[in-house]
Each structure stands twice: as structure tokens, then as C-alpha cells.
Design a protein around this motif. Structure first.
Motif, PDB file in Angstrom:
ATOM      1  N   ILE A 154      30.649  31.261  38.687  1.00  0.00           N
ATOM      2  CA  ILE A 154      31.275  29.963  38.412  1.00  0.00           C
ATOM      3  C   ILE A 154      32.757  30.112  38.096  1.00  0.00           C
ATOM      4  N   ALA A 155      33.199  31.317  37.694  1.00  0.00           N
ATOM      5  CA  ALA A 155      34.625  31.633  37.559  1.00  0.00           C
ATOM      6  C   ALA A 155      35.388  30.613  36.725  1.00  0.00           C
ATOM      7  N   GLY A 156      34.800  30.185  35.616  1.00  0.00           N
ATOM      8  CA  GLY A 156      35.511  29.302  34.700  1.00  0.00           C
ATOM      9  C   GLY A 156      35.344  27.827  34.982  1.00  0.00           C
ATOM     10  N   TYR A 157      34.544  27.440  35.967  1.00  0.00           N
ATOM     11  CA  TYR A 157      34.340  26.031  36.269  1.00  0.00           C
ATOM     12  C   TYR A 157      33.160  25.482  35.471  1.00  0.00           C
ATOM     13  N   ALA A 158      33.162  24.165  35.269  1.00  0.00           N
ATOM     14  CA  ALA A 158      32.067  23.507  34.561  1.00  0.00           C
ATOM     15  C   ALA A 158      31.043  23.031  35.586  1.00  0.00           C
ATOM     16  N   CYS A 159      30.203  23.950  36.049  1.00  0.00           N
ATOM     17  CA  CYS A 159      29.165  23.632  37.033  1.00  0.00           C
ATOM     18  C   CYS A 159      27.884  23.278  36.276  1.00  0.00           C
ATOM     19  N   LYS A 160      27.513  22.027  36.331  1.00  0.00           N
ATOM     20  CA  LYS A 160      26.365  21.574  35.559  1.00  0.00           C
ATOM     21  C   LYS A 160      25.063  21.946  36.251  1.00  0.00           C
ATOM     22  N   PRO A 161      24.139  22.612  35.549  1.00  0.00           N
ATOM     23  CA  PRO A 161      22.845  22.950  36.154  1.00  0.00           C
ATOM     24  C   PRO A 161      21.940  21.730  36.243  1.00  0.00           C
ATOM     25  N   GLY A 162      20.867  21.860  37.057  1.00  0.00           N
ATOM     26  CA  GLY A 162      19.930  20.763  37.220  1.00  0.00           C
ATOM     27  C   GLY A 162      18.496  21.262  37.206  1.00  0.00           C
ATOM     28  N   PHE A 163      17.576  20.384  36.769  1.00  0.00           N
ATOM     29  CA  PHE A 163      16.143  20.682  36.738  1.00  0.00           C
ATOM     30  C   PHE A 163      15.432  19.814  37.768  1.00  0.00           C
ATOM     31  N   SER A 164      14.439  20.386  38.437  1.00  0.00           N
ATOM     32  CA  SER A 164      13.567  19.576  39.278  1.00  0.00           C
ATOM     33  C   SER A 164      12.720  18.681  38.366  1.00  0.00           C
ATOM     34  N   PRO A 165      12.260  17.531  38.852  1.00  0.00           N
ATOM     35  CA  PRO A 165      11.512  16.605  37.974  1.00  0.00           C
ATOM     36  C   PRO A 165      10.281  17.218  37.337  1.00  0.00           C
ATOM     37  N   ASP A 166       9.622  18.161  38.027  1.00  0.00           N
ATOM     38  CA  ASP A 166       8.438  18.779  37.448  1.00  0.00           C
ATOM     39  C   ASP A 166       8.761  20.026  36.638  1.00  0.00           C
ATOM     40  N   GLY A 167      10.046  20.422  36.582  1.00  0.00           N
ATOM     41  CA  GLY A 167      10.455  21.559  35.785  1.00  0.00           C
ATOM     42  C   GLY A 167      10.202  22.908  36.417  1.00  0.00           C
ATOM     43  N   ARG A 168       9.808  22.965  37.682  1.00  0.00           N
ATOM     44  CA  ARG A 168       9.506  24.248  38.322  1.00  0.00           C
ATOM     45  C   ARG A 168      10.760  24.992  38.745  1.00  0.00           C
TER      46      ARG A 168
ATOM     47  N   GLU B 278      22.151  17.098  41.054  1.00  0.00           N
ATOM     48  CA  GLU B 278      21.266  16.103  40.445  1.00  0.00           C
ATOM     49  C   GLU B 278      20.021  15.944  41.305  1.00  0.00           C
ATOM     50  N   TRP B 279      18.862  16.221  40.713  1.00  0.00           N
ATOM     51  CA  TRP B 279      17.580  16.022  41.397  1.00  0.00           C
ATOM     52  C   TRP B 279      17.153  14.561  41.282  1.00  0.00           C
ATOM     53  N   HIS B 280      16.598  14.046  42.385  1.00  0.00           N
ATOM     54  CA  HIS B 280      16.063  12.686  42.354  1.00  0.00           C
ATOM     55  C   HIS B 280      14.773  12.699  41.532  1.00  0.00           C
ATOM     56  N   PRO B 281      14.626  11.789  40.561  1.00  0.00           N
ATOM     57  CA  PRO B 281      13.458  11.862  39.659  1.00  0.00           C
ATOM     58  C   PRO B 281      12.138  11.487  40.312  1.00  0.00           C
ATOM     59  N   HIS B 282      12.156  10.801  41.467  1.00  0.00           N
ATOM     60  CA  HIS B 282      10.906  10.336  42.067  1.00  0.00           C
ATOM     61  C   HIS B 282      10.628  10.956  43.435  1.00  0.00           C
ATOM     62  N   GLU B 283      11.533  11.753  43.946  1.00  0.00           N
ATOM     63  CA  GLU B 283      11.325  12.407  45.230  1.00  0.00           C
ATOM     64  C   GLU B 283      10.920  13.859  45.005  1.00  0.00           C
ATOM     65  N   SER B 284      10.206  14.415  45.961  1.00  0.00           N
ATOM     66  CA  SER B 284       9.679  15.772  45.783  1.00  0.00           C
ATOM     67  C   SER B 284      10.705  16.855  46.032  1.00  0.00           C
ATOM     68  N   SER B 285      11.713  16.583  46.845  1.00  0.00           N
ATOM     69  CA  SER B 285      12.681  17.643  47.156  1.00  0.00           C
ATOM     70  C   SER B 285      14.076  17.090  47.437  1.00  0.00           C
ATOM     71  N   LYS B 286      14.400  15.944  46.895  1.00  0.00           N
ATOM     72  CA  LYS B 286      15.707  15.339  47.136  1.00  0.00           C
ATOM     73  C   LYS B 286      16.696  15.803  46.060  1.00  0.00           C
ATOM     74  N   LEU B 287      17.880  16.182  46.505  1.00  0.00           N
ATOM     75  CA  LEU B 287      18.912  16.716  45.600  1.00  0.00           C
ATOM     76  C   LEU B 287      20.272  16.214  46.038  1.00  0.00           C
ATOM     77  N   ALA B 288      21.082  15.740  45.085  1.00  0.00           N
ATOM     78  CA  ALA B 288      22.453  15.301  45.357  1.00  0.00           C
ATOM     79  C   ALA B 288      23.429  16.301  44.753  1.00  0.00           C
ATOM     80  N   THR B 289      24.450  16.641  45.509  1.00  0.00           N
ATOM     81  CA  THR B 289      25.476  17.590  45.041  1.00  0.00           C
ATOM     82  C   THR B 289      26.850  16.967  45.245  1.00  0.00           C
ATOM     83  N   CYS B 290      27.780  17.316  44.358  1.00  0.00           N
ATOM     84  CA  CYS B 290      29.156  16.852  44.492  1.00  0.00           C
ATOM     85  C   CYS B 290      30.093  18.041  44.339  1.00  0.00           C
ATOM     86  N   SER B 291      31.268  17.905  44.920  1.00  0.00           N
ATOM     87  CA  SER B 291      32.175  19.047  44.965  1.00  0.00           C
ATOM     88  C   SER B 291      33.610  18.573  44.898  1.00  0.00           C
TER      89      SER B 291
END
Length: 575
Positions: A503-517, A553-566
Motif C-alpha cells: 500500500i506504500a503509505g496509502y489509505a486503502c480501505k479493506p472490505g469484507f464479503s457479506p458472509d465474512g468468508r 465495497e462488497w454488495h451486501p445482497h449479491e453473492s460476488s459483486k464488488l465495487a472498487t474505486c481508484s
């Protein structure tokens, strides 16, 4: 006989001629050994051999710098070579500790002191203020002339002593049974009246407030909402129409899809996304943060470095719905309230703005004059009108959105506050800071209940709470994600450690899948990493963007949907 007396030889004539010449001319003295400027026998200087390595006596600086042979070079000045520097002229001075303290106390008492650059000062008695320049005193020269230049330890006549009635009076100690208010008990810590008078000029507002807080601790809580209502905020709706044929806006949860957006998050089994299904391109510069709409997640909110906040449609045509314009600098953080009707935006223009999600109206502006780094609402239903903001001046400030006033202040960190996370049924919250510590607080009580600091700890710029509310995923600047318990003890889980990314000093926010796996995180090279929660093994590395990925950011109601920003200005949706 006269001619005999006048007779002489030729030698005698020559001699007589020479004698006459000597009597009428001046001789020039030629000295083959010129004077070197001083006499060794009478000068009293100490001279040593050029090869000597030890001196048994103290030698003056001038003697040490004298030339070994011959006169000094008139075109060389050793002193100016060391005194004239880029920033000005430097002269070294020496003053004894006792003399310094004497003159310092004299200046505090009488307003003047002896000039330390001069050896001795003349008596000032009887002189006027116009004739004091060059007398060896600095400060209030009129008082110095009146008192005769005495120090704090010298006797002063009765008629010249300061007036005791003009001194500041001590404040009242207060009442023992009062804790707050004007009559609060101060005891021996009571200050003096008009303590804030006489603060040195030339200080900025922040320095003056710090000095006043030290002088009068009872008034240390002086932070106020100083935001000025500018009424320059605007909004742009980008859709075809704000309402559909039933009169519903984009706030209504869509019912014509095969996903239950009103159900509980984490009911379905999740998988790691594999491909890109959509790209949102609307920000002119990088994207700092993204947030799904609470509960339903049918909308996506984004804050960008182009000073704008935008909201996007996640289903149907996935278009840009509205832009919120009002900040003058980069938007650093955004946060929804519980029902999503309002959201906050924190910007580098030192303002936190409260917006209406549906209409785009700016409801209120909050500011303390410092940079807000993070904002979050209190998730409790009865306290959802209160939000916390972490600032660059090491404080966490608690605002009431109904009144716009500051109702609490948490001041224990030693660096800028990076994250605020509510835990333990919203009764407590965890904060991280640039001071490389984590602190746990009881809500509305400005006392740290847990202090986490290790010698090998790094600063934590981003934190995410797990779906089961038991763990905190903390992105550490030593290129690893650490896991802390979110319950009473807040201990680190030594068995959980996710590493491999940079991450080299950047604030990269981690994310959890809705089921926590699964746990995910971006890195500084534009990649998105996926780890297995149980085994902590790397499952996949996905090249997502051209620049650093700031949020996943994981979608809370989808099984494998993920949004990323850069920082490349794109928001991508993966499945």
C-alpha cells in the motif's frame, strides 16, 4: 703665509667637498627588517610552535588566529567568513545562567532588560526616553530610565514601585457542589482575571487558542462550529426525470429485479469476483471513497478529488443520477445515516457538509477550522442525529446535526485522527491516528478506556468492521492487515494476518464479503487482493485499475459483486 694656509693637495679638496655635502644633505634610513605590527617583548601574547598539539594555558581567539610569520593579510577577514551566512549575520554570545534568569525576570516584571550583546550598561537615572538608544537596555526604555535600570534583585524606592492595585485579581475558587458552569469549583487551580490579555502578537489563531487553553484550563473546551453559511452549494440531476410514473424518486428500492434488496445481508454464500461488468466514469479526477446505500445498496455514493460528490444507479441503466457541488477542495470521506436520506461529506476545504440525498440540498455546514479526515454517524437509532469527525488537530469532535452545535470533544490522540468505528452495540468506538496507536472510548465520555500501542506498531489509516461485528480489519502501513477484537478486550488476533500487497503509505480501505468468508483490499499498484478468512491465504490478485485502489465495497445482497474505486477516476463493478 696665507698662501701656505690655503694650499692643499687634491685629496684634501675632495675631502672638503664631501664634508660640505654631508653638512647640507639628509640621509635616508633603510630598514631591511620591517615591523610586523607588534612587539613580541611588550605585547604579552603567548606564542607556541606551529607543530604544538597541546596548550597548558587558555589562549585568546585572536592569538590563535595570528599568522605564523609576517604581518596579517589585510585582504582576508576570517570572522566575516563565518559570520555572514545565507540567512543573515551571525554573532555568538555567551551569558551566564544566573544573569539570564535575572534579566528574564526583570523583563517580566518591569518590561525591560539589559542588552546581552553589551558587556555593561550605563546608569539610566535622569535620562529621557529619547536618549536611551545605545544605553545597553532593551524593552520599555521609559520605565528603564525611570527606575534607573535596576534589576529584579535591586532595591527600588517606594514611590517608583509598581502599583499593587493594578495587578490581576485571582478568580473565585467556586462552589464545591458545582461541577460545571460559571460557579464550578476550581480550587487552587483558579486562574487570574483577564488571563488571555497580553498574549504575544504575531501568532495565528491556532497558536493563540493553544496558549489560552494552557493559561486557563477551565476554558480549554473552546471548539465551536465556525462554519459560515455561503449558500453557494448546488446540485445537478442527470437523469431523464426525477420521478417515475408512480411518483417515486431514485430513493425507492427497485422491486423488478431477482434480488431481494430488503433482506438480511450475508444470507447467501459468497464467491470471489472474476470479471468486470460495469465502469462508472464521471469524476474528472481520482475517487477518494465510495459507499453503498444503507440496507438495499441499490445506489452508490462516491466522493472525488474534483470536489464533487456523485450518486450512481447500481441496477437498471447504471447511470449517474445526481451531482452534489459545494466543496472547494478534495472530498476525503463520505458517510450515510441509517436510512440513507442524508449523508455527510468531509473535504480538505475544512468543512463537513450535511446533504439531503434525494433533493441535493445542503442542509448544514460544520467546521472547526481544521482538516476533517473522517466522519461517521452514530448508528444508534435514537442518536442518529449525532456524528463524529476526526480532525488534523488530534481531536474527535461530536456534532449535533439538528442544532449544528458541538456537544462533546475527545482529545487524547497525539496525531491526526484517521478512522472512527463504532463497536459493541454502538456503546463504544475505536479510533486510530497517525500517532501509531488505537484508542477505545465510551460514547459521550471523553476518557480513553483502552489504549493500544506497541513498539512495532505502524499507523493505521483505514479500518473496516466485520459483518458479525466481532472483528476489526486494520490496514497497517507495514503492508499487512491486522485483526483486532471488537468486543471488551480489543486484543489483536495473532493468528489472523493478511499480507502480500503493497500500500506504500496509502489509505486503502479493506472490505469484507457479506458472509465474512473473504477479505479484500486494494494496493498502490492498482491491484485488488482477496484472502480467505480462515486460512489467511491469498486466493486471487486482480488487476483492476491503473493507479492506487482506495476502497473495495462488497454488495451486501449479491453473492460476488464488488465495487472498487481508484485515483484514476474510475469506479468499477465486478462479478
Amino acid at each position: 703665509m696665507d698662501f701656505i694656509n690655503n694650499y692643499g693637495s687634491s685629496d684634501e679638496e675632495d675631502n672638503s667637498t664631501v664634508d660640505n655635502t654631508k653638512s647640507t644633505s639628509t640621509l635616508m634610513t633603510v630598514n631591511s627588517a620591517p615591523d610586523t605590527g607588534f612587539d613580541i617583548s611588550t605585547s604579552g601574547h603567548l606564542y607556541t610552535a606551529p607543530t604544538a598539539t597541546e596548550l597548558t594555558v587558555n589562549v585568546t581567539y585572536d592569538d590563535l588566529n595570528r599568522p605564523t610569520l609576517g604581518p596579517e593579510n589585510p585582504f582576508q577577514d576570517r570572522r566575516l567568513a563565518t559570520q555572514n551566512v545565507v540567512n543573515g549575520h551571525v554573532e555568538q554570545q555567551a551569558i551566564s545562567e544566573m544573569d539570564f534568569r535575572t534579566q528574564h525576570r526583570t523583563f517580566e516584571t518591569y518590561g525591560y532588560a539589559r542588552d546581552p550583546s553589551l558587556g555593561t550598561a550605563t546608569n539610566l537615572a535622569g535620562q529621557t526616553g529619547q536618549g536611551l538608544m545605545g544605553t545597553g537596555y532593551v524593552g520599555n526604555l521609559e520605565v528603564a530610565a525611570k527606575l534607573g535600570g535596576v534589576s529584579i534583585y535591586d532595591r527600588v524606592s517606594q514611590d517608583l514601585r509598581p502599583n499593587r492595585d493594578a495587578r490581576n485579581k485571582r478568580e473565585s475558587k467556586g462552589k464545591l457542589d458545582e461541577v460545571e458552569g460559571p460557579d464550578a469549583y476550581k480550587g487552587p487551580w483558579a486562574g487570574y482575571e483577564d488571563d488571555n490579555v497580553g498574549i504575544a502578537t504575531g501568532l495565528n489563531q491556532e497558536q493563540i487558542e493553544d496558549v489560552q487553553a494552557i493559561i486557563n484550563p477551565a476554558k480549554a473546551l473552546t471548539t465551536k462550529n465556525i462554519a459560515q453559511e455561503t449558500h453557494t452549494e448546488s446540485t445537478i440531476f442527470h437523469g431523464a426525470s426525477e420521478r417515475d410514473y408512480l411518483g417515486r424518486t431514485y430513493m425507492a428500492v427497485p422491486q423488478d429485479i431477482d434480488v431481494n434488496l430488503l433482506g438480511e445481508s450475508g444470507e447467501q454464500e459468497c464467491f470471489v469476483p472474476k470479471k468486470l461488468i460495469h465502469t462508472w466514469d464521471g469524476h474528472e479526477k481520482g475517487v477518494s471513497s465510495i459507499k453503498f446505500f444503507p440496507k438495499s445498496a441499490h445506489l452508490l455514493l462516491s466522493g472525488g478529488m474534483d470536489n464533487k460528490v456523485k450518486i450512481w444507479d447500481v441496477y437498471h441503466d447504471r447511470s449517474l443520477l445526481r451531482s452534489y457541488i459545494g466543496h472547494t477542495k478534495t472530498v476525503r470521506d463520505i458517510a450515510f445515516n441509517n436510512d440513507g436520506t442524508k449523508f455527510l461529506s468531509a473535504s480538505y476545504d475544512r468543512n463537513v457538509k450535511l446533504w439531503d440525498t434525494e433533493t441535493g440540498q445542503c442542509i448544514r455546514t460544520f467546521s472547526t477550522g481544521r482538516l476533517p479526515y473522517c466522519v461517521t454517524f452514530n448508528p444508534d437509532k435514537s442518536k442518529n442525529n449525532v456524528f463524529l469527525a476526526g480532525y488534523s488537530d488530534k481531536k474527535i469532535v461530536q456534532f449535533d446535526t439538528n442544532t449544528g452545535e458541538i456537544i462533546q470533544e475527545y482529545d487524547q490522540h497525539l496525531g491526526a485522527v484517521n478512522t472512527i468505528t463504532f463497536v459493541d452495540d454502538n456503546r463504544r468506538f475505536i479510533t486510530t491516528s497517525d500517532d501509531k496507536t488505537m484508542r477505545a472510548w465510551e460514547y459521550d465520555i471523553p476518557v480513553v478506556i483502552k489504549y493500544i500501542a506497541e513498539p512495532d506498531m505502524y499507523a493505521i489509516p483505514a479500518v473496516t468492521l466485520s459483518p458479525n461485528k466481532k472483528w476489526l480489519a486494520c490496514q497497517s502501513l507495514d503492508n499487512q492487515i491486522l485483526i483486532y477484537g471488537a468486543r471488551d478486550k480489543f486484543r489483536m488476533n495473532r493468528k489472523k494476518r493478511f499480507a502480500g500487497h503493497l500500500i506504500a503509505g496509502y489509505a486503502c480501505k479493506p472490505g469484507f464479503s457479506p458472509d465474512g468468508r473473504f477479505i479484500s483490499s486494494g494496493d498502490s499498484n492498482g491491484n485488488v487482493w482477496f484472502w480467505d478468512w480462515k486460512s489467511c491465504k491469498i486466493l486471487k490478485k486482480l488487476k483492476a485499475h491503473d493507479k492506487v485502489v482506495t476502497n473495495t465495497e462488497w454488495h451486501p445482497h449479491e453473492s460476488s459483486k464488488l465495487a472498487t474505486c481508484s485515483w484514476d477516476g474510475l469506479i468499477k463493478y465486478w462479478d
